[in-house]
Design an enzyme around this catalytic site. Structure first.
Site, PDB file in Angstrom:
ATOM      1  N   GLY A  45       0.829  -1.199   0.000  1.00 59.40           N
ATOM      2  CA  GLY A  45       0.000   0.000   0.000  1.00 59.40           C
ATOM      3  C   GLY A  45       0.862   1.248   0.000  1.00 59.40           C
ATOM      4  N   GLN A  50       3.002   9.924   1.140  1.00 62.54           N
ATOM      5  CA  GLN A  50       4.291   9.218   1.176  1.00 62.54           C
ATOM      6  C   GLN A  50       5.171   9.521  -0.033  1.00 62.54           C
ATOM      7  OE1 GLN A  50       2.328   5.227   2.133  1.00 62.54           O
ATOM      8  NE2 GLN A  50       4.295   5.069   3.179  1.00 62.54           N
ATOM      9  N   CYS A  98       5.817  -0.133   7.322  1.00 63.32           N
ATOM     10  CA  CYS A  98       5.433   1.002   6.483  1.00 63.32           C
ATOM     11  C   CYS A  98       6.648   1.415   5.680  1.00 63.32           C
ATOM     12  CB  CYS A  98       4.960   2.155   7.371  1.00 63.32           C
ATOM     13  SG  CYS A  98       4.517   3.638   6.440  1.00 63.32           S
ATOM     14  N   LEU A  99       6.454   1.694   4.394  1.00 69.46           N
ATOM     15  CA  LEU A  99       7.581   2.104   3.548  1.00 69.46           C
ATOM     16  C   LEU A  99       8.206   3.403   4.042  1.00 69.46           C
ATOM     17  CD1 LEU A  99       6.118   1.272   0.010  1.00 69.46           C
ATOM     18  CD2 LEU A  99       7.746  -0.084   1.358  1.00 69.46           C
ATOM     19  N   HIS A 140      -4.528   1.251   7.304  1.00 68.22           N
ATOM     20  CA  HIS A 140      -3.163   1.790   7.425  1.00 68.22           C
ATOM     21  C   HIS A 140      -2.970   2.983   6.473  1.00 68.22           C
ATOM     22  CE1 HIS A 140       1.371   1.351   7.813  1.00 68.22           C
ATOM     23  NE2 HIS A 140       1.245   2.083   6.718  1.00 68.22           N
ATOM     24  N   GLU A 141      -3.398   2.814   5.219  1.00 71.25           N
ATOM     25  CA  GLU A 141      -3.219   3.888   4.227  1.00 71.25           C
ATOM     26  C   GLU A 141      -4.093   5.089   4.545  1.00 71.25           C
ATOM     27  OE1 GLU A 141      -0.668   3.563   2.530  1.00 71.25           O
ATOM     28  OE2 GLU A 141      -0.478   1.426   2.955  1.00 71.25           O
ATOM     29  N   HIS A 144      -2.592   7.485   6.837  1.00 68.71           N
ATOM     30  CA  HIS A 144      -1.623   8.412   6.241  1.00 68.71           C
ATOM     31  C   HIS A 144      -2.309   9.710   5.790  1.00 68.71           C
ATOM     32  CE1 HIS A 144       2.154   6.282   6.294  1.00 68.71           C
ATOM     33  NE2 HIS A 144       1.648   5.208   5.715  1.00 68.71           N
TER      34      HIS A 144
HETATM   35 NI    NI Z   1       2.492   3.318   5.626  1.00 65.53          NI
END
Ligand code: NI
Length: 181
Positions: A45, A50, A98-99, A140-141, A144
């Site tokens: 995701g 991000q 998370c990236l 999760h997304e 953000h």
């Molecule tokens: Ni994330």
């Protein structure tokens, strides 16, 4: 193009992202590039903040689970201006990463199912229930877009234990295989 991924400590990850108007330029191209970026980083995701864009858009790719969950074999989707309006009381602990927080993995409690209104990449409205893995990634997304990262959801004790790791991320002391900024 592949975007560099913004890492923890950047202000854009803390902002509440803005809704996208239908005349927003080249949304489809942006979504395409976000998928390229996600594939390169081998994530499931990615939210627009991000990649440094404070707009209400995220993508989810559940296809890595396709073998175990055939119903997810083609789940690669974009969500614009999403609104989660119902969350199940039943929750589950997920081992999350998370990236934007390379190297960190912690258990986070999330609702098992959600209901969400959103626009697809053609700006068509949908109202849909998501259960299990897609519901988890979406939550999760969605965080953000609200300026929240998964470590915010840990207990104060747990957060304190990883404080130095978070500090290192913010100071640029981390390693990962994809491009960051
Ligand atoms: Ni994330």
């Amino acid at each position: 193009m592949i975007y560099p991924i913004v890492v923890y400590g950047a202000q854009v990850l803390r902002e509440k992202a803005q809704p996208i108007a239908p005349d927003y330029p080249e949304v489809k191209k942006l979504i395409e590039d976000m998928f390229l970026t996600l594939d390169e980083a081998e994530g499931v995701g990615l939210a627009a903040p991000q990649i440094g864009k404070s707009i209400r858009l995220f993508i989810v790719d559940c296809t890595p689970w396709g073998e175990e969950h055939p119903e997810l074999a083609d789940f690669r989707r974009a969500f614009i201006n999403p609104e989660i309006y119902e969350m199940s009381e039943e929750t589950k602990l997920y081992e999350e990463g998370c990236l934007s927080l390379p190297g960190l993995h912690e258990s986070v409690r999330r609702s098992l199912a959600i209901r969400m209104r959103y626009l697809d990449e053609d700006f068509q409205p949908h109202d849909e229930e998501f259960v299990g893995l897609p519901a988890w990634v979406i939550q999760h997304e969605y965080d953000h877009l609200e300026g929240t990262v998964f470590t915010d959801r840990l207990s104060p004790l747990r957060r304190n234990l990883i404080k130095s790791k978070l500090l290192n991320l913010a100071k640029g002391r981390y390693r990962c295989t994809y491009k960051t900024k």
